[in-house]
Scaffold this motif. Structure first.
Motif, short mmCIF file in Angstrom:
data_model
loop_
_atom_site.label_atom_id
_atom_site.label_comp_id
_atom_site.label_asym_id
_atom_site.label_seq_id
_atom_site.Cartn_x
_atom_site.Cartn_y
_atom_site.Cartn_z
N ASP A 71 0.85 -1.18 0.00
CA ASP A 71 0.00 0.00 0.00
C ASP A 71 0.89 1.24 0.00
N PRO A 72 1.26 1.76 -1.18
CA PRO A 72 2.19 2.89 -1.22
C PRO A 72 1.56 4.24 -0.92
N PHE A 73 0.25 4.28 -0.68
CA PHE A 73 -0.43 5.57 -0.50
C PHE A 73 -0.89 5.80 0.94
N GLY A 74 -0.22 5.22 1.90
CA GLY A 74 -0.59 5.41 3.30
C GLY A 74 0.27 6.48 3.96
N TYR A 75 0.51 6.31 5.24
CA TYR A 75 1.29 7.29 6.00
C TYR A 75 2.51 6.66 6.67
N ASP A 76 2.96 5.51 6.19
CA ASP A 76 4.16 4.87 6.73
C ASP A 76 5.40 5.55 6.17
N LYS A 77 6.58 5.19 6.72
CA LYS A 77 7.83 5.79 6.26
C LYS A 77 8.12 5.46 4.80
N VAL A 78 7.74 4.29 4.35
CA VAL A 78 8.07 3.86 2.98
C VAL A 78 7.02 4.27 1.96
N ASP A 79 5.98 4.97 2.37
CA ASP A 79 4.91 5.35 1.47
C ASP A 79 5.25 6.61 0.70
#
Length: 92
Positions: free
Chosen positions: A27-35
């Motif tokens: 899920d690249p569209f979240g709020y994690d560091k890798v997004d």
């Protein structure tokens, strides 16, 4: 022989690493560091559009077009683009 456990351990570590990275990137569209920072991208685009709008309202763009040279306009329109939509780019 005795090298098999070491090779299996290295292979297992690599496979686990790939599984963890794959689950983080699902899920690249979240709020994690890798997004992907879409909020920052959208804010940048919005500010640039606002700046372009302000320049067009202040007359800066029309001043620039009055002082552009014919060489520049010919380069933009070029002879190779005759008959295409590029002929719409012209100066007043």
């Amino acid at each position: 022989g005795w090298l098999a456990p070491i090779i299996i351990f290295v292979a297992a570590v690599v496979i686990m690493f790939l599984i963890v990275m794959g689950s983080n990137l699902v899920d690249p569209f979240g709020y994690d560091k890798v997004d992907i920072p879409l909020e920052a991208f959208c804010e940048t685009v919005e500010l640039q559009i606002y700046a372009i709008d302000q320049r067009s309202r202040s007359g800066t763009i029309s001043q620039f077009s009055r002082h552009s040279t014919p060489e520049r306009q010919e380069w933009m329109c070029g002879n190779r683009n005759r008959g295409s939509s590029m002929h719409l780019i012209s100066s007043k």
